[in-house]
Scaffold this active site. Structure first.
Site: not given
Ligand code: ATP
Ligand code: RIB
Length: 307
Positions: A220, A225, A253
Protein backbone atom coordinates in the site's frame (compact mmCIF):
# COMPACT_ATOMS: atom_id res chain seq x y z
CA UNK A 1 -20.41 -10.97 -3.94
CA UNK A 2 -21.18 -14.12 -1.94
CA UNK A 3 -20.77 -13.92 1.83
CA UNK A 4 -17.23 -14.97 2.83
CA UNK A 5 -16.25 -16.18 6.30
CA UNK A 6 -13.38 -14.30 7.87
CA UNK A 7 -11.49 -14.96 11.11
CA UNK A 8 -9.42 -12.06 12.41
CA UNK A 9 -6.70 -12.79 14.96
CA UNK A 10 -5.31 -9.64 16.50
CA UNK A 11 -5.48 -6.57 18.68
CA UNK A 12 -8.24 -4.49 20.22
CA UNK A 13 -7.29 -1.00 21.47
CA UNK A 14 -9.07 2.03 22.76
CA UNK A 15 -7.83 4.84 20.53
CA UNK A 16 -7.32 8.08 22.44
CA UNK A 17 -7.21 10.56 19.59
CA UNK A 18 -5.98 14.11 20.18
CA UNK A 19 -6.39 16.78 17.51
CA UNK A 20 -3.80 19.56 17.72
CA UNK A 21 -2.33 22.25 15.43
CA UNK A 22 1.09 20.63 15.67
CA UNK A 23 3.02 17.99 17.59
CA UNK A 24 4.62 19.18 20.86
CA UNK A 25 8.41 19.13 21.13
CA UNK A 26 9.91 16.90 23.86
CA UNK A 27 9.44 18.66 27.23
CA UNK A 28 6.83 21.07 25.80
CA UNK A 29 3.12 21.33 26.71
CA UNK A 30 0.68 22.70 24.13
CA UNK A 31 -3.12 23.05 24.00
CA UNK A 32 -4.98 20.69 21.69
CA UNK A 33 -8.37 21.15 20.00
CA UNK A 34 -10.28 17.95 20.72
CA UNK A 35 -10.00 14.51 22.31
CA UNK A 36 -11.92 11.44 21.13
CA UNK A 37 -12.18 7.93 22.56
CA UNK A 38 -12.72 5.63 19.57
CA UNK A 39 -12.61 1.81 19.45
CA UNK A 40 -9.54 0.73 17.45
CA UNK A 41 -6.70 -1.75 17.24
CA UNK A 42 -5.59 -3.18 13.91
CA UNK A 43 -7.32 -6.51 14.50
CA UNK A 44 -10.62 -5.03 15.65
CA UNK A 45 -10.59 -2.44 12.85
CA UNK A 46 -10.15 -5.20 10.27
CA UNK A 47 -12.94 -7.23 11.89
CA UNK A 48 -15.36 -4.29 11.93
CA UNK A 49 -14.59 -3.43 8.31
CA UNK A 50 -15.06 -7.08 7.24
CA UNK A 51 -18.40 -7.30 9.05
CA UNK A 52 -19.61 -4.03 7.50
CA UNK A 53 -18.64 -5.39 4.09
CA UNK A 54 -20.99 -8.31 4.69
CA UNK A 55 -18.58 -11.07 5.76
CA UNK A 56 -19.39 -13.53 8.56
CA UNK A 57 -16.66 -12.34 10.92
CA UNK A 58 -15.16 -13.80 14.08
CA UNK A 59 -12.29 -12.45 16.11
CA UNK A 60 -9.73 -14.05 18.41
CA UNK A 61 -8.18 -11.50 20.79
CA UNK A 62 -7.84 -10.26 24.33
CA UNK A 63 -9.02 -7.24 26.32
CA UNK A 64 -8.69 -6.23 29.98
CA UNK A 65 -11.44 -6.47 32.61
CA UNK A 66 -11.89 -2.70 32.62
CA UNK A 67 -14.36 -0.19 31.22
CA UNK A 68 -12.49 0.13 27.91
CA UNK A 69 -12.48 -3.65 27.46
CA UNK A 70 -16.23 -3.83 28.04
CA UNK A 71 -16.81 -0.92 25.66
CA UNK A 72 -14.73 -2.52 22.91
CA UNK A 73 -16.50 -5.86 23.25
CA UNK A 74 -19.92 -4.18 23.18
CA UNK A 75 -19.09 -2.24 20.03
CA UNK A 76 -17.78 -5.38 18.29
CA UNK A 77 -20.96 -7.26 19.22
CA UNK A 78 -23.06 -4.43 17.85
CA UNK A 79 -21.31 -4.90 14.52
CA UNK A 80 -22.45 -8.54 14.48
CA UNK A 81 -18.95 -9.94 15.01
CA UNK A 82 -18.66 -13.30 16.76
CA UNK A 83 -16.80 -12.27 19.94
CA UNK A 84 -17.04 -15.51 21.93
CA UNK A 85 -13.42 -16.04 21.00
CA UNK A 86 -12.27 -12.78 22.65
CA UNK A 87 -11.17 -13.22 26.26
CA UNK A 88 -11.02 -10.72 29.15
CA UNK A 89 -7.83 -11.03 31.19
CA UNK A 90 -7.22 -9.76 34.69
CA UNK A 91 -3.42 -9.48 34.33
CA UNK A 92 -3.41 -6.38 32.12
CA UNK A 93 -5.42 -3.34 31.08
CA UNK A 94 -7.06 -3.08 27.67
CA UNK A 95 -4.67 -2.00 24.89
CA UNK A 96 -4.39 1.74 24.30
CA UNK A 97 -3.34 3.67 21.22
CA UNK A 98 -2.35 7.26 21.82
CA UNK A 99 -2.99 8.96 18.47
CA UNK A 100 -1.96 12.51 17.66
CA UNK A 101 -3.60 14.12 14.62
CA UNK A 102 -1.61 17.17 13.56
CA UNK A 103 -0.42 18.79 10.33
CA UNK A 104 -2.72 16.49 8.29
CA UNK A 105 -0.93 13.36 9.50
CA UNK A 106 -0.92 11.08 12.53
CA UNK A 107 1.57 9.59 14.96
CA UNK A 108 0.66 6.66 17.18
CA UNK A 109 2.01 5.03 20.34
CA UNK A 110 0.44 1.65 21.13
CA UNK A 111 0.58 0.16 24.62
CA UNK A 112 -0.44 -3.47 23.97
CA UNK A 113 -1.63 -4.32 27.52
CA UNK A 114 -4.06 -7.24 27.26
CA UNK A 115 -3.16 -7.84 23.60
CA UNK A 116 0.11 -9.34 24.84
CA UNK A 117 -1.97 -12.13 26.43
CA UNK A 118 -3.36 -13.41 23.12
CA UNK A 119 -1.47 -16.70 23.15
CA UNK A 120 -0.91 -19.88 21.16
CA UNK A 121 -3.27 -21.61 23.65
CA UNK A 122 -6.03 -19.27 22.50
CA UNK A 123 -5.38 -20.33 18.92
CA UNK A 124 -5.70 -24.00 19.90
CA UNK A 125 -8.80 -23.30 21.98
CA UNK A 126 -10.51 -21.49 19.10
CA UNK A 127 -9.23 -23.64 16.24
CA UNK A 128 -12.84 -24.10 15.10
CA UNK A 129 -13.14 -20.38 14.27
CA UNK A 130 -10.14 -20.77 11.98
CA UNK A 131 -11.43 -24.04 10.52
CA UNK A 132 -14.77 -22.38 9.73
CA UNK A 133 -13.21 -19.41 7.90
CA UNK A 134 -12.34 -18.90 4.24
CA UNK A 135 -9.78 -16.20 5.01
CA UNK A 136 -7.67 -15.62 8.15
CA UNK A 137 -6.34 -12.09 8.82
CA UNK A 138 -3.31 -11.33 10.99
CA UNK A 139 -1.33 -8.22 11.97
CA UNK A 140 1.55 -7.62 14.43
CA UNK A 141 -0.02 -6.11 17.56
CA UNK A 142 -0.20 -9.46 19.39
CA UNK A 143 2.85 -11.62 20.27
CA UNK A 144 4.81 -12.72 17.19
CA UNK A 145 4.85 -16.29 18.51
CA UNK A 146 1.02 -16.31 18.35
CA UNK A 147 1.00 -14.83 14.84
CA UNK A 148 3.39 -17.52 13.57
CA UNK A 149 1.44 -20.31 15.28
CA UNK A 150 -1.89 -19.05 13.95
CA UNK A 151 -0.57 -18.55 10.41
CA UNK A 152 0.87 -22.06 10.29
CA UNK A 153 -2.32 -23.58 11.69
CA UNK A 154 -4.49 -21.67 9.24
CA UNK A 155 -2.26 -22.64 6.33
CA UNK A 156 -2.35 -26.28 7.46
CA UNK A 157 -6.16 -26.08 7.49
CA UNK A 158 -6.07 -24.84 3.89
CA UNK A 159 -7.14 -21.25 4.57
CA UNK A 160 -6.14 -18.10 2.71
CA UNK A 161 -3.83 -16.28 5.13
CA UNK A 162 -3.37 -12.50 4.93
CA UNK A 163 -0.69 -10.85 7.07
CA UNK A 164 -0.58 -7.08 7.43
CA UNK A 165 3.00 -6.72 8.80
CA UNK A 166 2.28 -3.68 10.98
CA UNK A 167 3.64 -2.25 13.19
CA UNK A 168 6.88 -3.19 11.41
CA UNK A 169 9.24 -5.71 12.97
CA UNK A 170 11.72 -8.30 11.69
CA UNK A 171 9.98 -11.55 10.76
CA UNK A 172 11.36 -15.09 10.50
CA UNK A 173 11.36 -16.86 7.11
CA UNK A 174 9.08 -19.62 8.40
CA UNK A 175 6.29 -17.06 8.81
CA UNK A 176 6.56 -15.87 5.20
CA UNK A 177 6.14 -19.47 4.04
CA UNK A 178 2.71 -19.62 5.71
CA UNK A 179 1.39 -16.40 4.15
CA UNK A 180 -0.72 -16.20 0.99
CA UNK A 181 -0.96 -12.41 0.86
CA UNK A 182 1.47 -10.04 2.60
CA UNK A 183 0.35 -6.39 2.72
CA UNK A 184 3.22 -4.11 3.81
CA UNK A 185 3.07 -0.35 3.38
CA UNK A 186 5.81 1.55 1.59
CA UNK A 187 8.10 1.63 4.65
CA UNK A 188 7.49 -1.94 5.73
CA UNK A 189 8.14 -3.47 2.31
CA UNK A 190 11.77 -2.31 2.25
CA UNK A 191 12.38 -3.08 5.93
CA UNK A 192 11.06 -6.65 5.60
CA UNK A 193 12.99 -7.26 2.41
CA UNK A 194 16.19 -6.11 4.14
CA UNK A 195 16.78 -2.88 2.17
CA UNK A 196 17.03 0.79 3.08
CA UNK A 197 14.11 2.82 1.73
CA UNK A 198 14.96 3.85 -1.83
CA UNK A 199 17.99 1.54 -2.00
CA UNK A 200 16.26 -0.58 -4.65
CA UNK A 201 13.15 -0.22 -6.80
CA UNK A 202 9.83 -1.23 -5.24
CA UNK A 203 9.63 -4.15 -7.65
CA UNK A 204 12.90 -5.60 -6.36
CA UNK A 205 11.80 -5.32 -2.72
CA UNK A 206 8.48 -7.01 -3.50
CA UNK A 207 10.18 -9.76 -5.50
CA UNK A 208 12.61 -10.34 -2.62
CA UNK A 209 9.66 -10.90 -0.27
CA UNK A 210 7.98 -13.27 -2.71
CA UNK A 211 11.16 -15.28 -2.93
CA UNK A 212 10.84 -15.88 0.83
CA UNK A 213 7.74 -17.96 0.12
CA UNK A 214 4.87 -15.46 0.24
CA UNK A 215 2.37 -16.12 -2.59
CA UNK A 216 1.45 -12.48 -3.24
CA UNK A 217 2.87 -9.18 -1.98
CA UNK A 218 0.60 -6.15 -2.15
CA UNK A 219 2.22 -2.87 -1.11
CA UNK A 220 0.00 0.00 0.00
CA UNK A 221 1.33 3.39 -1.04
CA UNK A 222 -0.97 5.79 0.85
CA UNK A 223 -2.45 8.46 -1.43
CA UNK A 224 -0.47 6.98 -4.35
CA UNK A 225 -2.51 3.76 -4.26
CA UNK A 226 -1.39 0.14 -4.04
CA UNK A 227 1.01 -2.11 -5.96
CA UNK A 228 1.00 -5.80 -6.79
CA UNK A 229 3.21 -7.96 -9.00
CA UNK A 230 1.72 -9.33 -12.20
CA UNK A 231 2.42 -12.85 -13.41
CA UNK A 232 5.71 -11.80 -15.01
CA UNK A 233 6.87 -10.13 -11.78
CA UNK A 234 6.30 -6.54 -12.96
CA UNK A 235 4.79 -3.95 -10.62
CA UNK A 236 1.18 -2.96 -11.39
CA UNK A 237 -0.15 0.13 -9.62
CA UNK A 238 -3.81 0.65 -8.73
CA UNK A 239 -4.04 4.42 -8.12
CA UNK A 240 -5.85 5.67 -5.01
CA UNK A 241 -9.30 7.18 -5.54
CA UNK A 242 -9.44 10.94 -5.17
CA UNK A 243 -11.45 11.79 -2.06
CA UNK A 244 -11.62 14.49 0.60
CA UNK A 245 -9.40 13.11 3.32
CA UNK A 246 -10.48 13.60 6.95
CA UNK A 247 -8.41 11.00 8.82
CA UNK A 248 -6.15 8.31 7.37
CA UNK A 249 -5.92 6.31 10.64
CA UNK A 250 -6.93 2.74 9.77
CA UNK A 251 -6.52 3.20 5.99
CA UNK A 252 -4.38 0.06 5.93
CA UNK A 253 -6.90 -1.86 8.04
CA UNK A 254 -9.82 -0.98 5.77
CA UNK A 255 -7.71 -1.91 2.73
CA UNK A 256 -6.85 -5.31 4.25
CA UNK A 257 -10.50 -6.01 5.09
CA UNK A 258 -11.58 -5.10 1.56
CA UNK A 259 -8.91 -7.41 0.21
CA UNK A 260 -9.97 -10.28 2.50
CA UNK A 261 -13.64 -9.94 1.62
CA UNK A 262 -12.89 -9.81 -2.11
CA UNK A 263 -10.50 -12.79 -1.97
CA UNK A 264 -12.96 -14.73 0.21
CA UNK A 265 -15.62 -14.06 -2.44
CA UNK A 266 -13.45 -15.60 -5.11
CA UNK A 267 -12.02 -12.48 -6.76
CA UNK A 268 -8.50 -12.53 -8.17
CA UNK A 269 -5.71 -10.22 -6.97
CA UNK A 270 -6.15 -7.32 -9.47
CA UNK A 271 -9.91 -7.04 -8.85
CA UNK A 272 -9.44 -7.53 -5.11
CA UNK A 273 -6.92 -4.65 -4.98
CA UNK A 274 -9.35 -2.36 -6.80
CA UNK A 275 -12.14 -3.29 -4.35
CA UNK A 276 -9.82 -2.78 -1.36
CA UNK A 277 -8.78 0.63 -2.70
CA UNK A 278 -12.42 1.70 -2.85
CA UNK A 279 -13.03 0.55 0.72
CA UNK A 280 -9.93 2.43 1.94
CA UNK A 281 -10.80 5.59 -0.01
CA UNK A 282 -14.16 5.73 1.74
CA UNK A 283 -12.59 5.00 5.14
CA UNK A 284 -10.22 7.98 4.96
CA UNK A 285 -13.12 10.38 4.40
CA UNK A 286 -14.30 9.75 7.99
CA UNK A 287 -12.88 10.52 11.43
CA UNK A 288 -11.59 7.53 13.44
CA UNK A 289 -10.30 4.18 12.27
CA UNK A 290 -13.14 1.87 13.20
CA UNK A 291 -16.08 4.22 13.07
CA UNK A 292 -15.14 5.31 9.55
CA UNK A 293 -15.28 1.83 8.00
CA UNK A 294 -17.77 1.76 5.08
CA UNK A 295 -20.60 -0.72 4.50
CA UNK A 296 -20.83 -2.83 1.34
CA UNK A 297 -23.72 -0.63 0.21
CA UNK A 298 -21.58 2.49 0.58
CA UNK A 299 -18.78 0.86 -1.42
CA UNK A 300 -21.24 -0.13 -4.13
CA UNK A 301 -22.68 3.40 -4.27
CA UNK A 302 -19.14 4.77 -4.41
CA UNK A 303 -18.40 2.38 -7.25
CA UNK A 304 -21.34 3.70 -9.22
CA UNK A 305 -20.29 7.32 -8.61
CA UNK A 306 -16.54 6.95 -9.15
CA UNK A 307 -16.10 3.75 -11.05
P1 ATP B 1 -2.35 3.19 8.45
O1 ATP B 1 -1.14 2.69 9.19
O2 ATP B 1 -2.62 4.66 8.62
O3 ATP B 1 -3.56 2.35 8.64
P2 ATP B 1 -0.97 2.19 6.12
O4 ATP B 1 0.36 2.86 6.10
O5 ATP B 1 -1.05 0.78 6.57
O6 ATP B 1 -2.03 3.08 6.89
P3 ATP B 1 -1.51 3.30 3.54
O7 ATP B 1 -0.56 2.81 2.53
O8 ATP B 1 -1.31 4.68 4.08
O9 ATP B 1 -1.63 2.21 4.69
O10 ATP B 1 -3.00 3.27 2.94
C1 ATP B 1 -3.67 2.06 2.62
C2 ATP B 1 -4.55 2.29 1.41
O11 ATP B 1 -5.53 3.29 1.73
C3 ATP B 1 -3.82 2.84 0.18
O12 ATP B 1 -3.26 1.79 -0.59
C4 ATP B 1 -4.94 3.57 -0.54
O13 ATP B 1 -5.70 2.67 -1.32
C5 ATP B 1 -5.82 4.08 0.62
N1 ATP B 1 -5.47 5.47 0.94
C6 ATP B 1 -4.57 5.90 1.85
N2 ATP B 1 -4.47 7.25 1.86
C7 ATP B 1 -5.36 7.68 0.93
C8 ATP B 1 -5.76 8.96 0.44
N3 ATP B 1 -5.20 10.09 0.91
N4 ATP B 1 -6.71 9.02 -0.53
C9 ATP B 1 -7.28 7.89 -1.02
N5 ATP B 1 -6.95 6.65 -0.60
C10 ATP B 1 -6.00 6.54 0.35
O1 RIB C 1 -4.16 0.95 12.10
C1 RIB C 1 -4.75 1.87 12.97
C2 RIB C 1 -4.73 1.35 14.37
O2 RIB C 1 -3.38 1.26 14.81
C3 RIB C 1 -5.42 2.24 15.38
O3 RIB C 1 -6.79 1.98 15.51
C4 RIB C 1 -4.61 2.02 16.64
O4 RIB C 1 -5.33 1.29 17.62
C5 RIB C 1 -3.34 1.29 16.21
O5 RIB C 1 -3.37 -0.01 16.62
Amino acid sequence: MNKPKIAVIGSLNMDIVIEAQRAPRMGETILGQQAHFIPGGKGANQAVASARLGAHTSMIGSVGQDAFGKQLLASMQQEGIDCQTIKSVEQAATGIANILLADGDNSIIVVPGANAYCTTEDIDKHEQAIADADVVMLQLEIPLETVIYAAEKAKHLGKQVILNPAPAQALPDRLFAAIDILTPNETEVYQLAGFEIGEVELQQAMQALQSKGVQHVITTLGSKGAAFLDQSGQVEIVPAYKVEVVDTTGAGDSFNAGLAVAIGSGRRIPEAVVFASKVAALAVTKMGAQQGMPTLEQVENFISKKG
